[in-house]
Scaffold this active site. Structure first.
Site, PDB file in Angstrom:
ATOM      1  N   ARG A   1      49.348  87.745 -54.486  1.00 14.55           N
ATOM      2  CA  ARG A   1      50.395  88.756 -54.289  1.00 14.55           C
ATOM      3  C   ARG A   1      51.768  88.221 -54.679  1.00 14.55           C
ATOM      4  O   ARG A   1      52.079  87.070 -54.411  1.00 14.55           O
ATOM      5  CB  ARG A   1      50.446  89.195 -52.822  1.00 14.55           C
ATOM      6  CG  ARG A   1      49.171  89.807 -52.329  1.00 14.55           C
ATOM      7  CD  ARG A   1      49.427  90.684 -51.115  1.00 14.55           C
ATOM      8  NE  ARG A   1      48.149  91.008 -50.478  1.00 14.55           N
ATOM      9  CZ  ARG A   1      47.661  90.338 -49.436  1.00 14.55           C
ATOM     10  NH1 ARG A   1      48.349  89.349 -48.889  1.00 14.55           N
ATOM     11  NH2 ARG A   1      46.497  90.683 -48.939  1.00 14.55           N
TER      12      ARG A   1
ATOM     13  N   GLU B   1      35.350  72.809 -39.075  1.00  7.34           N
ATOM     14  CA  GLU B   1      34.202  73.325 -39.836  1.00  7.34           C
ATOM     15  C   GLU B   1      33.869  72.446 -41.042  1.00  7.34           C
ATOM     16  O   GLU B   1      34.747  72.111 -41.822  1.00  7.34           O
ATOM     17  CB  GLU B   1      34.581  74.745 -40.277  1.00  7.34           C
ATOM     18  CG  GLU B   1      33.516  75.510 -40.991  1.00  7.34           C
ATOM     19  CD  GLU B   1      33.945  76.965 -41.209  1.00  7.34           C
ATOM     20  OE1 GLU B   1      34.649  77.552 -40.351  1.00  7.34           O
ATOM     21  OE2 GLU B   1      33.583  77.511 -42.262  1.00  7.34           O
TER      22      GLU B   1
ATOM     23  N   ASP C   1      30.274  90.972 -46.698  1.00  5.99           N
ATOM     24  CA  ASP C   1      31.100  91.050 -45.497  1.00  5.99           C
ATOM     25  C   ASP C   1      30.445  92.029 -44.521  1.00  5.99           C
ATOM     26  O   ASP C   1      29.590  92.835 -44.895  1.00  5.99           O
ATOM     27  CB  ASP C   1      32.507  91.532 -45.861  1.00  5.99           C
ATOM     28  CG  ASP C   1      33.286  90.454 -46.615  1.00  5.99           C
ATOM     29  OD1 ASP C   1      33.046  89.264 -46.347  1.00  5.99           O
ATOM     30  OD2 ASP C   1      34.128  90.805 -47.458  1.00  5.99           O
TER      31      ASP C   1
ATOM     32  N   ARG D   1      38.112  73.868 -42.714  1.00 13.37           N
ATOM     33  CA  ARG D   1      39.126  74.594 -41.943  1.00 13.37           C
ATOM     34  C   ARG D   1      38.945  74.334 -40.461  1.00 13.37           C
ATOM     35  O   ARG D   1      37.885  73.855 -40.026  1.00 13.37           O
ATOM     36  CB  ARG D   1      39.080  76.095 -42.239  1.00 13.37           C
ATOM     37  CG  ARG D   1      37.737  76.739 -42.007  1.00 13.37           C
ATOM     38  CD  ARG D   1      37.722  78.207 -42.509  1.00 13.37           C
ATOM     39  NE  ARG D   1      36.376  78.755 -42.440  1.00 13.37           N
ATOM     40  CZ  ARG D   1      36.013  79.956 -42.845  1.00 13.37           C
ATOM     41  NH1 ARG D   1      36.911  80.775 -43.356  1.00 13.37           N
ATOM     42  NH2 ARG D   1      34.782  80.360 -42.747  1.00 13.37           N
TER      43      ARG D   1
ATOM     44  N   ARG E   1      24.260  77.554 -48.251  1.00 11.27           N
ATOM     45  CA  ARG E   1      25.138  76.632 -47.560  1.00 11.27           C
ATOM     46  C   ARG E   1      25.056  76.930 -46.075  1.00 11.27           C
ATOM     47  O   ARG E   1      24.943  78.096 -45.662  1.00 11.27           O
ATOM     48  CB  ARG E   1      26.601  76.784 -48.018  1.00 11.27           C
ATOM     49  CG  ARG E   1      26.820  76.573 -49.493  1.00 11.27           C
ATOM     50  CD  ARG E   1      26.587  75.165 -49.953  1.00 11.27           C
ATOM     51  NE  ARG E   1      27.618  74.243 -49.470  1.00 11.27           N
ATOM     52  CZ  ARG E   1      27.551  72.927 -49.677  1.00 11.27           C
ATOM     53  NH1 ARG E   1      26.523  72.387 -50.330  1.00 11.27           N
ATOM     54  NH2 ARG E   1      28.515  72.136 -49.240  1.00 11.27           N
TER      55      ARG E   1
ATOM     56  N   TYR F   1      26.667  87.581 -50.923  1.00  9.11           N
ATOM     57  CA  TYR F   1      27.801  87.183 -50.087  1.00  9.11           C
ATOM     58  C   TYR F   1      28.451  88.462 -49.549  1.00  9.11           C
ATOM     59  O   TYR F   1      29.419  88.961 -50.107  1.00  9.11           O
ATOM     60  CB  TYR F   1      28.768  86.388 -50.973  1.00  9.11           C
ATOM     61  CG  TYR F   1      29.888  85.617 -50.285  1.00  9.11           C
ATOM     62  CD1 TYR F   1      30.244  85.829 -48.965  1.00  9.11           C
ATOM     63  CD2 TYR F   1      30.591  84.664 -51.007  1.00  9.11           C
ATOM     64  CE1 TYR F   1      31.269  85.104 -48.381  1.00  9.11           C
ATOM     65  CE2 TYR F   1      31.620  83.933 -50.435  1.00  9.11           C
ATOM     66  CZ  TYR F   1      31.957  84.169 -49.119  1.00  9.11           C
ATOM     67  OH  TYR F   1      32.994  83.446 -48.562  1.00  9.11           O
TER      68      TYR F   1
ATOM     69  N   ARG G   1      37.381  87.244 -54.256  1.00 10.92           N
ATOM     70  CA  ARG G   1      37.514  87.716 -52.874  1.00 10.92           C
ATOM     71  C   ARG G   1      38.960  87.616 -52.379  1.00 10.92           C
ATOM     72  O   ARG G   1      39.349  88.325 -51.465  1.00 10.92           O
ATOM     73  CB  ARG G   1      36.651  86.851 -51.931  1.00 10.92           C
ATOM     74  CG  ARG G   1      35.172  87.035 -52.069  1.00 10.92           C
ATOM     75  CD  ARG G   1      34.435  85.995 -51.217  1.00 10.92           C
ATOM     76  NE  ARG G   1      34.755  86.036 -49.797  1.00 10.92           N
ATOM     77  CZ  ARG G   1      34.212  86.851 -48.924  1.00 10.92           C
ATOM     78  NH1 ARG G   1      33.306  87.712 -49.319  1.00 10.92           N
ATOM     79  NH2 ARG G   1      34.563  86.811 -47.652  1.00 10.92           N
TER      80      ARG G   1
HETATM   81  N1  UDP Z   1      38.989  79.310 -51.038  1.00 13.93           N
HETATM   82  C1  UDP Z   1      39.706  78.222 -51.479  1.00 13.93           C
HETATM   83  N2  UDP Z   1      40.743  77.765 -50.715  1.00 13.93           N
HETATM   84  C2  UDP Z   1      41.070  78.323 -49.531  1.00 13.93           C
HETATM   85  C3  UDP Z   1      40.319  79.435 -49.069  1.00 13.93           C
HETATM   86  C4  UDP Z   1      39.276  79.895 -49.848  1.00 13.93           C
HETATM   87  O1  UDP Z   1      39.434  77.665 -52.536  1.00 13.93           O
HETATM   88  O2  UDP Z   1      42.005  77.835 -48.879  1.00 13.93           O
HETATM   89  C5  UDP Z   1      37.867  79.770 -51.882  1.00 13.93           C
HETATM   90  C6  UDP Z   1      36.565  79.075 -51.497  1.00 13.93           C
HETATM   91  O3  UDP Z   1      35.794  78.863 -52.650  1.00 13.93           O
HETATM   92  C7  UDP Z   1      35.918  80.081 -50.577  1.00 13.93           C
HETATM   93  C8  UDP Z   1      36.315  81.391 -51.225  1.00 13.93           C
HETATM   94  O4  UDP Z   1      37.645  81.161 -51.703  1.00 13.93           O
HETATM   95  O5  UDP Z   1      34.506  79.918 -50.507  1.00 13.93           O
HETATM   96  C9  UDP Z   1      36.277  82.600 -50.314  1.00 13.93           C
HETATM   97  O6  UDP Z   1      37.113  82.358 -49.195  1.00 13.93           O
HETATM   98  P1  UDP Z   1      36.955  83.171 -47.834  1.00 13.93           P
HETATM   99  O7  UDP Z   1      38.109  82.801 -46.968  1.00 13.93           O
HETATM  100  O8  UDP Z   1      36.759  84.615 -48.158  1.00 13.93           O
HETATM  101  O9  UDP Z   1      35.622  82.542 -47.242  1.00 13.93           O
HETATM  102  P2  UDP Z   1      34.755  82.824 -45.908  1.00 13.93           P
HETATM  103  O10 UDP Z   1      35.734  83.136 -44.800  1.00 13.93           O
HETATM  104  O11 UDP Z   1      33.809  83.957 -46.245  1.00 13.93           O
HETATM  105  O12 UDP Z   1      34.052  81.516 -45.714  1.00 13.93           O
END
Ligand code: UDP
Length: 382
Positions: free
Chosen positions: A176, A299, A349, A278, A248, A347, A172
């Site tokens: 870059r 969170e 979006d 986060r 989850r 999963y 996901r």
């Molecule tokens: N992820 C991570 N570190 C980060 C952000 C994301 O390891 O700082 C991994 C983590 O496993 C997460 C996945 O990337 O579940 C997808 O992140 P995304 O930000 O897309 O998650 P969402 O916003 O859908 O919870």
């Protein structure tokens, strides 16, 4: 029951199907157990006026022109470029991993080509087709960046080691070799000016749609329906006959204060010894508004128990086997169609949810015209 077509769930899936059916002249009854529409995309204003994403950050982003045009019919989408920062071992970095992250992390001043060559040297080339999250990370970014940004966060978010999780979760996130730090690659990224809930309300605002909120229904309540669109958990429709699929869920600790708490909308905490994943500071999702006060959500992720709101389908080996059983049951079920994140246990979006709901509605309308039975699964979740 007030209409022979019942749509369970007033999130994007249910609302889009209801709207499309209504525009084709088909009445439906939309029912949701919660007291609001928009599912987990629900937004509301906090007492201090800040628009809050009640179930965690939702940023609309898409590469599908038809989805972009569609959502714009129902509300004012303000262009918004999502940028995330990450704390790792006491320092703040740019995320997703980009040239700035690499230069910050390694203390270098690499050009794009130098960074690419440097990371290629770190990447584990012995990994062929990555299966696990860990393989995917080690193959593309190497061990140091994996450990700094992904291993701890992922362990906390999913409650298990990244070596047990599928590679698709990491896929996901972009990697870059430029200073482009937008979290998403999509051409259309936006936040609705008045939140997501009025958009879903506008979708549902049609004389052929009746909405009942705060009303929990099960398959057994709907045996008289001509057709049911089910966007609740697929295992719930079948009364968990093959066991409970794992999800989850999230807990948020809200804090209100003055000023600017963290200076950005989302700050990730990548270290495993920090219990939260986060912190979201909602007012930064609406930079066109001005607020003296602020509200943050810290969170925490955990396994969903029976009464909890499901957020993320886990889809590990165990769930995949159960899902297989549910999909077989769904395939032989008639009079019901499963859709959305929970109905197909994927999963998804928001944009993909809308795209698939448009497709589900199209197939239904077509099957009516041809007088043929509607498929229970338009999208195969396996
Ligand atoms: N992820 C991570 N570190 C980060 C952000 C994301 O390891 O700082 C991994 C983590 O496993 C997460 C996945 O990337 O579940 C997808 O992140 P995304 O930000 O897309 O998650 P969402 O916003 O859908 O919870």
């Amino acid at each position: 029951m007030t209409a022979p077509i019942v749509i369970v769930g007033a999130g994007f899936s249910g609302a889009v199907v209801a709207r499309q059916l209504a525009e084709a002249g088909i009445a439906s009854w939309v029912v949701d157990g919660r007291s609001h529409v928009a599912g987990n995309a629900h937004t509301e204003r906090h007492d201090n006026g800040v628009m809050v994403h009640v179930y965690g950050p939702h940023i609309f982003h898409t590469g599908h022109a038809e989805v972009w045009d569609y959502i714009n019919r129902f509300g004012d989408m303000v262009p918004y470029n999502h940028r995330v920062k990450a704390v790792s071992a006491g320092r703040v970095y740019s995320l997703p991993v980009n040239l700035h992250t690499i230069n910050q992390f390694f203390g270098t001043t690499f050009t794009p080509a130098q960074a690419r060559a440097f990371i290629a040297g770190k990447a584990d080339s012995s990994i062929g087709e990555p299966v696990s999250f860990e393989d995917q990370a080690l193959k593309f970014v190497g061990r140091e960046l994996y450990e700094a940004f992904f291993a701890g966060y992922t362990q906390k978010q999913w409650g298990m080691a990244p070596s047990e999780l599928p590679a698709s979760i990491l896929a996901r996130l972009p990697l870059r070799f430029s200073y482009e730090d937008s979290y998403f690659n999509h051409p259309w990224q936006a936040i609705p000016r008045n939140g997501y809930t009025p958009i879903v309300e506008a979708m549902l605002d049609h004389p052929l749609i009746e909405v009942s909120l705060g009303r929990q229904v099960s398959a057994g309540d709907l045996t008289d329906a001509e057709h049911v669109f089910w966007s609740g958990p697929i295992d719930e429709w079948f009364a968990h006959r093959h066991g409970r699929l794992g999800y989850r869920t999230l807990d948020f600790v809200a804090d209100e204060s003055g000023g600017d708490h963290q200076g950005c909308p989302v700050l990730n905490y990548c270290d495993v010894d920090v219990p939260h994943t986060r912190v979201t500071e909602h007012k930064h999702f609406a930079p066109w508004e001005s607020h003296d006060r602020t509200v943050t959500f810290t969170e925490f992720s955990r396994l969903a128990g029976e009464g909890d709101i499901p957020y993320y389908p886990i889809r590990l080996v165990e769930e995949k086997a159960q899902l297989h059983d549910y999909v077989s049951a769904a395939r032989s079920a008639t009079g019901v169609t499963f859709l959305g994140r929970l109905g197909t246990y994927r999963y998804l979006d928001m944009d993909v949810t809308i795209k698939e709901a448009l497709e589900v509605a199209r197939v239904f309308i077509e099957s009516r015209v041809k007088n043929s039975p509607m498929r229970s699964l338009v999208v195969d979740p396996l």
